[in-house]
Write a protein that holds these residues in place. Structure first.
Motif, PDB file in Angstrom:
ATOM      1  N   ARG A  91      32.557 148.738 101.452  1.00  0.00           N
ATOM      2  CA  ARG A  91      33.349 148.172 102.551  1.00  0.00           C
ATOM      3  C   ARG A  91      34.638 147.560 102.015  1.00  0.00           C
ATOM      4  NH1 ARG A  91      31.672 143.740 107.115  1.00  0.00           N
ATOM      5  NH2 ARG A  91      33.674 143.817 108.170  1.00  0.00           N
ATOM      6  N   ALA A  92      34.555 146.878 100.878  1.00  0.00           N
ATOM      7  CA  ALA A  92      35.758 146.302 100.278  1.00  0.00           C
ATOM      8  C   ALA A  92      36.742 147.403  99.885  1.00  0.00           C
ATOM      9  CB  ALA A  92      35.389 145.445  99.073  1.00  0.00           C
ATOM     10  N   PHE A  93      36.233 148.513  99.359  1.00  0.00           N
ATOM     11  CA  PHE A  93      37.084 149.659  99.055  1.00  0.00           C
ATOM     12  C   PHE A  93      37.793 150.144 100.315  1.00  0.00           C
ATOM     13  CE2 PHE A  93      34.721 151.138  95.119  1.00  0.00           C
ATOM     14  CZ  PHE A  93      35.833 151.084  94.292  1.00  0.00           C
ATOM     15  N   MET A  94      37.020 150.362 101.367  1.00  0.00           N
ATOM     16  CA  MET A  94      37.556 150.950 102.585  1.00  0.00           C
ATOM     17  C   MET A  94      38.559 150.036 103.286  1.00  0.00           C
ATOM     18  SD  MET A  94      36.250 153.868 102.465  1.00  0.00           S
ATOM     19  CE  MET A  94      36.637 154.566 104.039  1.00  0.00           C
ATOM     20  N   GLU A  95      38.373 148.746 103.184  1.00  0.00           N
ATOM     21  CA  GLU A  95      39.273 147.812 103.856  1.00  0.00           C
ATOM     22  C   GLU A  95      40.475 147.430 102.999  1.00  0.00           C
ATOM     23  OE1 GLU A  95      36.913 144.546 105.186  1.00  0.00           O
ATOM     24  OE2 GLU A  95      35.977 145.727 106.774  1.00  0.00           O
ATOM     25  N   SER A  96      40.500 147.877 101.763  1.00  0.00           N
ATOM     26  CA  SER A  96      41.629 147.543 100.901  1.00  0.00           C
ATOM     27  C   SER A  96      42.833 148.408 101.262  1.00  0.00           C
ATOM     28  CB  SER A  96      41.268 147.752  99.435  1.00  0.00           C
ATOM     29  OG  SER A  96      41.213 149.123  99.129  1.00  0.00           O
ATOM     30  N   ASP A  97      43.989 147.896 100.933  1.00  0.00           N
ATOM     31  CA  ASP A  97      45.219 148.646 101.162  1.00  0.00           C
ATOM     32  C   ASP A  97      45.700 149.331  99.888  1.00  0.00           C
ATOM     33  OD1 ASP A  97      45.331 147.895 103.819  1.00  0.00           O
ATOM     34  OD2 ASP A  97      46.457 146.068 103.394  1.00  0.00           O
ATOM     35  N   ASP A  98      44.792 149.524  98.953  1.00  0.00           N
ATOM     36  CA  ASP A  98      45.158 150.148  97.688  1.00  0.00           C
ATOM     37  C   ASP A  98      45.579 151.595  97.939  1.00  0.00           C
ATOM     38  OD1 ASP A  98      44.144 151.754  95.061  1.00  0.00           O
ATOM     39  OD2 ASP A  98      44.804 149.706  94.579  1.00  0.00           O
TER      40      ASP A  98
ATOM     41  N   PHE B  18      28.142 152.527  87.809  1.00  0.00           N
ATOM     42  CA  PHE B  18      29.411 153.249  87.870  1.00  0.00           C
ATOM     43  C   PHE B  18      30.239 152.822  89.082  1.00  0.00           C
ATOM     44  CE2 PHE B  18      27.226 156.565  85.204  1.00  0.00           C
ATOM     45  CZ  PHE B  18      27.962 156.283  84.065  1.00  0.00           C
ATOM     46  N   ASN B  19      29.572 152.544  90.187  1.00  0.00           N
ATOM     47  CA  ASN B  19      30.255 152.056  91.384  1.00  0.00           C
ATOM     48  C   ASN B  19      30.890 150.696  91.105  1.00  0.00           C
ATOM     49  OD1 ASN B  19      31.118 152.153  94.025  1.00  0.00           O
ATOM     50  ND2 ASN B  19      29.182 151.477  94.878  1.00  0.00           N
ATOM     51  N   ALA B  20      30.174 149.809  90.428  1.00  0.00           N
ATOM     52  CA  ALA B  20      30.705 148.485  90.101  1.00  0.00           C
ATOM     53  C   ALA B  20      31.873 148.590  89.121  1.00  0.00           C
ATOM     54  CB  ALA B  20      29.600 147.607  89.523  1.00  0.00           C
ATOM     55  N   LEU B  21      31.787 149.500  88.161  1.00  0.00           N
ATOM     56  CA  LEU B  21      32.897 149.696  87.220  1.00  0.00           C
ATOM     57  C   LEU B  21      34.147 150.207  87.936  1.00  0.00           C
ATOM     58  CD1 LEU B  21      31.041 151.274  84.165  1.00  0.00           C
ATOM     59  CD2 LEU B  21      32.095 149.006  84.287  1.00  0.00           C
ATOM     60  N   ALA B  22      33.962 151.154  88.839  1.00  0.00           N
ATOM     61  CA  ALA B  22      35.097 151.676  89.600  1.00  0.00           C
ATOM     62  C   ALA B  22      35.687 150.596  90.496  1.00  0.00           C
ATOM     63  CB  ALA B  22      34.662 152.881  90.431  1.00  0.00           C
ATOM     64  N   PHE B  23      34.839 149.816  91.120  1.00  0.00           N
ATOM     65  CA  PHE B  23      35.304 148.733  91.985  1.00  0.00           C
ATOM     66  C   PHE B  23      36.095 147.722  91.174  1.00  0.00           C
ATOM     67  CE2 PHE B  23      34.592 144.556  93.956  1.00  0.00           C
ATOM     68  CZ  PHE B  23      35.175 144.801  95.187  1.00  0.00           C
ATOM     69  N   SER B  24      35.594 147.368  90.016  1.00  0.00           N
ATOM     70  CA  SER B  24      36.278 146.412  89.157  1.00  0.00           C
ATOM     71  C   SER B  24      37.623 146.953  88.687  1.00  0.00           C
ATOM     72  CB  SER B  24      35.394 146.070  87.955  1.00  0.00           C
ATOM     73  OG  SER B  24      36.059 145.219  87.081  1.00  0.00           O
ATOM     74  N   TRP B  25      37.666 148.211  88.321  1.00  0.00           N
ATOM     75  CA  TRP B  25      38.902 148.811  87.853  1.00  0.00           C
ATOM     76  C   TRP B  25      39.950 148.863  88.964  1.00  0.00           C
ATOM     77  CZ3 TRP B  25      41.155 153.677  89.120  1.00  0.00           C
ATOM     78  CH2 TRP B  25      42.263 154.003  88.349  1.00  0.00           C
ATOM     79  N   VAL B  26      39.558 149.282  90.157  1.00  0.00           N
ATOM     80  CA  VAL B  26      40.514 149.388  91.262  1.00  0.00           C
ATOM     81  C   VAL B  26      41.033 148.015  91.683  1.00  0.00           C
ATOM     82  CG1 VAL B  26      40.730 149.995  93.706  1.00  0.00           C
ATOM     83  CG2 VAL B  26      39.730 151.610  92.119  1.00  0.00           C
ATOM     84  N   THR B  27      40.161 147.021  91.715  1.00  0.00           N
ATOM     85  CA  THR B  27      40.605 145.709  92.177  1.00  0.00           C
ATOM     86  C   THR B  27      41.402 144.938  91.137  1.00  0.00           C
ATOM     87  OG1 THR B  27      38.463 144.745  91.575  1.00  0.00           O
ATOM     88  CG2 THR B  27      38.747 145.452  93.857  1.00  0.00           C
ATOM     89  N   HIS B  28      41.258 145.270  89.870  1.00  0.00           N
ATOM     90  CA  HIS B  28      41.946 144.498  88.822  1.00  0.00           C
ATOM     91  C   HIS B  28      43.068 145.251  88.106  1.00  0.00           C
ATOM     92  CE1 HIS B  28      38.159 142.217  89.228  1.00  0.00           C
ATOM     93  NE2 HIS B  28      38.979 141.202  89.086  1.00  0.00           N
ATOM     94  N   ARG B  29      43.338 146.451  88.522  1.00  0.00           N
ATOM     95  CA  ARG B  29      44.422 147.174  87.851  1.00  0.00           C
ATOM     96  C   ARG B  29      45.754 146.682  88.381  1.00  0.00           C
ATOM     97  NH1 ARG B  29      46.379 151.776  90.791  1.00  0.00           N
ATOM     98  NH2 ARG B  29      45.209 151.923  92.708  1.00  0.00           N
TER      99      ARG B  29
ATOM    100  N   GLY C 211      24.487 145.713  97.733  1.00  0.00           N
ATOM    101  CA  GLY C 211      25.678 145.506  96.917  1.00  0.00           C
ATOM    102  C   GLY C 211      26.626 146.696  96.962  1.00  0.00           C
ATOM    103  N   ASN C 212      26.067 147.899  96.937  1.00  0.00           N
ATOM    104  CA  ASN C 212      26.909 149.097  97.013  1.00  0.00           C
ATOM    105  C   ASN C 212      27.637 149.181  98.351  1.00  0.00           C
ATOM    106  OD1 ASN C 212      26.567 150.244  94.467  1.00  0.00           O
ATOM    107  ND2 ASN C 212      24.619 151.158  95.055  1.00  0.00           N
ATOM    108  N   PHE C 213      26.952 148.841  99.438  1.00  0.00           N
ATOM    109  CA  PHE C 213      27.607 148.852 100.738  1.00  0.00           C
ATOM    110  C   PHE C 213      28.709 147.800 100.804  1.00  0.00           C
ATOM    111  CE2 PHE C 213      24.232 151.519 102.436  1.00  0.00           C
ATOM    112  CZ  PHE C 213      24.916 152.278 103.365  1.00  0.00           C
ATOM    113  N   ALA C 214      28.494 146.646 100.203  1.00  0.00           N
ATOM    114  CA  ALA C 214      29.525 145.600 100.186  1.00  0.00           C
ATOM    115  C   ALA C 214      30.749 146.063  99.397  1.00  0.00           C
ATOM    116  CB  ALA C 214      28.956 144.316  99.595  1.00  0.00           C
ATOM    117  N   MET C 215      30.521 146.681  98.230  1.00  0.00           N
ATOM    118  CA  MET C 215      31.638 147.203  97.454  1.00  0.00           C
ATOM    119  C   MET C 215      32.355 148.323  98.207  1.00  0.00           C
ATOM    120  SD  MET C 215      30.398 147.230  93.485  1.00  0.00           S
ATOM    121  CE  MET C 215      28.715 147.804  93.744  1.00  0.00           C
TER     122      MET C 215
END
Length: 91
Positions: free
Chosen positions: A20-27, A78-89, A14-18
């Protein structure tokens, strides 16, 4: 101990999936944080760091399963919280 290692491994997937989603995002926030490191060391250094965290947690779990599971579980939360915050802000 075996169940703790299996749980850590599943959380690692799950951490690797999150990650990868972070790295491929254009945020812009993610690009600002990762770009300087990727230019200096290489584009895949963050994956190496993620892998070392997973292996370290599994190694800790072989000695003390509760500590390894607790530490990697907190990291995953904490990784899931950060992922959720970045994707939903909102930008």
């Amino acid at each position: 101990m075996l169940i703790a290692i299996l749980a850590i491994f599943c959380a690692g997937v799950g951490n690797f999936a999150m990650h990868r989603a972070f790295m491929e995002s254009d945020d812009p926030l993610v690009q600002q944080m990762v770009k300087p490191l990727a230019e200096r060391v290489g584009p895949h250094i963050t994956y190496v760091f993620e892998f070392l965290l997973l292996v370290g947690a599994m190694a800790i779990a072989t000695r003390n399963w509760f500590t390894g599971l607790l530490l990697y579980g907190l990291y995953t939360i904490f990784n899931a919280l950060a992922f959720s915050w970045v994707t939903h802000r909102g930008d």
